[in-house]
Each structure stands twice: as C-alpha cells, then as structure tokens.
Design an enzyme around this catalytic site. Structure first.
Site, mmCIF file in Angstrom:
data_model
loop_
_atom_site.group_PDB
_atom_site.id
_atom_site.type_symbol
_atom_site.label_atom_id
_atom_site.label_comp_id
_atom_site.label_asym_id
_atom_site.label_seq_id
_atom_site.Cartn_x
_atom_site.Cartn_y
_atom_site.Cartn_z
ATOM 1 N N LYS A 117 -1.782 -60.842 18.633
ATOM 2 C CA LYS A 117 -1.516 -61.993 17.761
ATOM 3 C C LYS A 117 -2.089 -63.276 18.356
ATOM 4 C CE LYS A 117 -0.068 -65.028 14.959
ATOM 5 N NZ LYS A 117 1.299 -65.527 14.904
ATOM 6 N N LEU A 118 -1.919 -63.477 19.650
ATOM 7 C CA LEU A 118 -2.427 -64.700 20.267
ATOM 8 C C LEU A 118 -3.956 -64.729 20.282
ATOM 9 C CD1 LEU A 118 -0.021 -65.381 23.272
ATOM 10 C CD2 LEU A 118 0.108 -66.188 20.917
#
Length: 281
Positions: free
Chosen positions: A164-165
C-alpha cells in the site's frame, strides 16, 4: 451473521461499517469522537467498545501512531481465536509488532490496508492489500467483499502495508513530477489542458494524467487525505529504505517536498498541495 467490532469511524471506517450492516452483520462501532455516535446508530450499528463475543475486529485508524497506541487495549478485550482485520495504512515495521502482539493473545491477524478514498468506500469499491496467513484471508474474504471490489493477497505480515505504501509512493512521485511538468509548460506559454491531451496519446500517459490533472487544473487539491499523513507514510518508506540499504534518492526528494509543504500549509487535507507549495516557492 457475524459479530463484528469496528474501531475508527472516519472517512473510510464509517462507510465500511455501513456496508457491513447492510450485509446483515451485527456491527458495534467505536471512535474517540463521541459526536459520530448518532451517525453510527442511524444506519443500524451499535455504539461502544468491542465486546468479548466479538468474532471479527476491524480497525480503520488514521495512521501508525494511533494504531500502536490503541491495539493493546483492544486486543485485551478479545477472546483467543478472534480475527483481527486492520485497514490502516501503517508502516511495515509496525506490522511485525502487531503480528507478535496478536500472537500473544491468540488472535488471527490480517493486515488489509485500503486503496481508494471515501468515494470508493461509499460505493463498496475499495481495494485491499492483504498480508498475513492466506488461510485467514480465505475465512474472511466474504466479509471483505462487502466493502471491497478487489482483494489482493501480498504475502506474509508486513507485505500488505508495504504494498500500500509503495502504491502511494508512486502516486506522490507523480504529484511532484506532473506538477513540475505543468509549471514548465505554463512558463513556456503552453496550454496545460492541451498538453494533457498530448500526454495521454504518448508514452507518458497515466491514470493520474487522465483523471487527476483535470481536477488539478480547476484548483481541486483532493482534500481527502492529510498532508501530515502523507509525510508520515513517506517517512516510513525512507526508514524502510535505510534499514534495507536500498538507494532511495527520489523517495527522499519527494518526502522533502511534502515535508516543506506540510511546514507551509500545516496538517490540512490536500493530496495535491505539494504542487501548490512548489508554485509558491
């Protein structure tokens, strides 16, 4: 029907709770902001901290600091065998801590940070990046599908947060790169809207240029995510790169630009404010 407790009734958590109720589950919601209780009970959920009979705990917190602070108290309330789904965009390093904490309490923990903003949450169209035991994902996927259109298994604990990051890192790289391109275009007398059309027909085409640039050109700063949270995520990736001795000059530059924007504008919402900051530099 599953007994579900949800902690964090913000821009993502509130519509997630609403979808869970609509799917027929018994949902108990808690948030540090007591003023959202009326919204929660209005769509059929109950209000309060998790009860011992909770089968699934869902956490949707603003970021890593809140998650690290809240989890000990939440896990203490749960029985061994409870499933914990964390939708927070947290750091990969924290993922290892959370997995260890869940294991001590006999909790089956799955990180499922979300992609997509409030509009996607309202439509039940979020994207989830699931890290943890695949068997746990198999057990809870029907629940996740009540509010998510796509569920991607990424591997062991920490991989969901990292994925996600990294998605967000590319997004905020594009914010800076495309913003710079548009400033150069204007300084050379080019029409940014016309340039966008040309970019979409060439090798630099992207969803960002197609979907976001028109909003940017109207002055929309995408006020769906806070500058402080953007910097928090970028700094966690800087730390990750340092720990793994990975060159990350671009990550550091983009982080620095967003950090300067945060210092200028404060912790306000606006995913595109780095561009506004560059324009004022």
């Amino acid at each position: 029907m599953v007994e579900i407790a949800l902690a964090g009734a913000g821009r993502i958590g509130l519509p997630v709770a609403r979808h869970l109720v609509a799917a027929g589950h018994s949902v108990r919601v808690h948030d540090v902001r007591a003023e959202v209780e009326q919204l929660v009970t209005g769509f059929g959920a109950t209000w309060g901290e998790p009860l011992p009979e909770t089968a699934v705990l869902v956490t949707v917190l603003p970021g890593s600091p809140e998650l690290r602070s809240a989890i000990p108290g939440l896990l203490e309330r749960l029985r061994p065998g409870t499933i914990w789904l964390d939708l927070t965009s947290a750091s990969p390093a924290l993922g290892a801590e959370l997995a260890a904490a869940a294991s001590r309490y006999g909790i089956d923990y799955l990180e499922t940070p979300v992609g997509g903003g409030p509009d996607a949450a309202e439509a039940g169209g979020l994207t989830l990046y699931a890290g943890g035991e695949s068997a746990t994902l198999d057990r809870v996927e029907p629940i996740l599908r009540t509010f998510a259109r796509q569920v991607h298994y990424t591997g062991p604990h920490g991989s969901g947060y990292l994925t996600k990051l990294l998605v967000n890192l590319l997004w905020f790289n594009q914010v800076v790169a495309v913003g710079e391109v548009l400033m150069l275009a204007r300084s050379g007398g080019l029409d940014p809207a016309r340039l966008r059309e040309l970019l979409l027909n060439g090798p630099a085409a992207s969803a960002f240029i197609e979907d976001v640039v028109p909003r940017l050109l109207t002055g929309d700063q995408l006020a769906t995510f806070g500058l402080d949270r953007i910097v928090e995520e970028l700094e966690s990736l800087e730390d990750f790169a340092g720990q793994h001795e990975v060159p990350a000059a671009m990550t550091s530059l983009v982080t620095s630009i967003h950090r300067d924007a945060l210092a200028h504008f404060g912790p306000v919402d606006g995913e595109l404010l780095a561009i506004a900051h560059l324009e004022q530099a």
